[in-house]
Design an enzyme around this catalytic site. Structure first.
Site, PDB file in Angstrom:
ATOM      1  N   SER A   1       9.641  -6.950  -0.954  1.00  0.00           N
ATOM      2  CA  SER A   1      11.013  -7.402  -0.659  1.00  0.00           C
ATOM      3  C   SER A   1      11.487  -6.851   0.683  1.00  0.00           C
ATOM      4  O   SER A   1      12.360  -5.975   0.729  1.00  0.00           O
ATOM      5  CB  SER A   1      11.973  -7.018  -1.788  1.00  0.00           C
ATOM      6  OG  SER A   1      11.813  -5.680  -2.204  1.00  0.00           O
TER       7      SER A   1
ATOM      8  N   GLY B   1       0.790  -1.221   0.000  1.00  0.00           N
ATOM      9  CA  GLY B   1       0.000   0.000   0.000  1.00  0.00           C
ATOM     10  C   GLY B   1       0.822   1.271   0.000  1.00  0.00           C
ATOM     11  O   GLY B   1       0.266   2.377   0.028  1.00  0.00           O
ATOM     12  N   ALA B   2       2.152   1.144  -0.065  1.00  0.00           N
ATOM     13  CA  ALA B   2       3.022   2.325  -0.043  1.00  0.00           C
ATOM     14  C   ALA B   2       2.922   3.135  -1.333  1.00  0.00           C
ATOM     15  O   ALA B   2       3.191   4.332  -1.352  1.00  0.00           O
ATOM     16  CB  ALA B   2       4.468   1.914   0.204  1.00  0.00           C
ATOM     17  N   GLY B   3       2.550   2.456  -2.425  1.00  0.00           N
ATOM     18  CA  GLY B   3       2.465   3.139  -3.713  1.00  0.00           C
ATOM     19  C   GLY B   3       3.543   2.717  -4.695  1.00  0.00           C
ATOM     20  O   GLY B   3       3.776   3.388  -5.701  1.00  0.00           O
TER      21      GLY B   3
END
Length: 206
Positions: free
Chosen positions: A114, A43-45
Site C-alpha cells: 500500500s 521484503g520489509a518483513g
C-alpha cells in the site's frame, strides 16, 4: 490486465441492522476490534511480523484474522492487475473486508505494501476513530533488496517488472504511524513485543 470497476449509488439498497452488533461481539471476545495495517516495502518483513503477532495474540486468547497481499490476489482480487487504478481498487476491497471483520469483533492484521498515503487514508476513513492502526515496517531499501525473498527486486532491476515500488515507483512513507517498527534493528520477537505494548496502551487488548 486492467479491470474496469464500476461503482454507483442505488437508492434501493439499504443497510440492514442486525440485533447482534459489534459491541456485543467485542464484549463476547473480550477485546476491542481494530485493523492493524502493516505497510512497507516489498521484503520489509510485513507478513513475517504480522504472522508472528497473530500467533502471539492467539496464544494470549485473542481472536484475529490475517489478510495477506499475495493470498488476497489468489481470490478476492485475482481479476485485478497492477496498474495504478487496479492497485487502488485492490486496497479498497481489502479495506471493505477488513471493516467487516472488525465489525465481527476481530483484531484484523493486514499486510500490504500500500505505497500511497491516499490509499491508506481511504481505509482509515472507513473505520471509526481509533480502530485503524497504521504499522510502518521501516526497513531500508538496501536491506529489502538484499533479502529479496521472491526475487522481485532482481527482476525489477533487470527491467522485467515495471512500476515496482521502491525502484521505479514511489513509496510514500507514513507521516505519523501509530506503530513505527525499525525492523532492521530488532528481532521479530522484539518487534512483536512493541506491537503488543501499543495494543495494550490503546486498550485494544488487556
Amino acid at each position: 490486465m486492467t479491470s474496469a470497476v464500476q461503482t454507483h449509488d442505488n437508492d434501493n439498497v439499504v443497510w440492514h441492522a442486525h440485533q447482534i452488533d459489534k459491541a456485543f461481539r467485542s464484549q463476547q471476545k473480550k477485546q476491542q476490534p481494530c485493523v492493524l495495517w502493516f505497510t512497507g516495502l516489498s521484503g520489509a518483513g510485513k507478513s513475517t511480523v504480522a504472522g508472528a503477532l497473530e500467533t502471539r495474540l492467539a496464544e494470549l486468547g485473542f481472536h484475529t484474522y490475517l489478510l495477506d497481499g499475495d493470498n488476497i490476489r489468489h481470490g478476492l482480487c485475482k481479476d485485478l492487475g497492477f496498474s495504478t487504478e487496479d492497485r487502488r481498487e485492490n486496497i479498497r476491497r481489502i479495506g471493505e473486508v477488513a471493516k467487516l471483520m472488525a465489525d465481527a469483533g476481530l483484531i484484523v492484521l493486514s499486510a500490504f505494501i500500500s505505497p500511497h498515503r491516499q490509499e491508506r487514508q481511504l481505509v482509515r476513513d472507513m473505520l471509526p476513530s481509533g480502530e485503524f492502526l497504521e504499522v510502518f515496517v521501516d526497513t531500508p531499501l538496501e536491506e529489502c533488496e538484499k533479502r529479496d525473498p521472491k526475487g522481485l527486486y532482481k527482476k525489477a532491476r533487470a527491467g522485467q517488472i515495471k512500476h515496482f515500488t521502491g525502484i521505479d515507483s514511489e513509496y510514500e512513507k507514513p507521516e505519523a504511524p501509530e506503530i513505527h517498527l525499525q525492523a532492521g534493528d530488532y528481532t521479530v520477537s522484539e518487534l512483536v513485543d512493541q506491537c503488543v505494548a501499543q495494543l495494550k496502551h490503546n486498550q485494544i487488548i488487556r
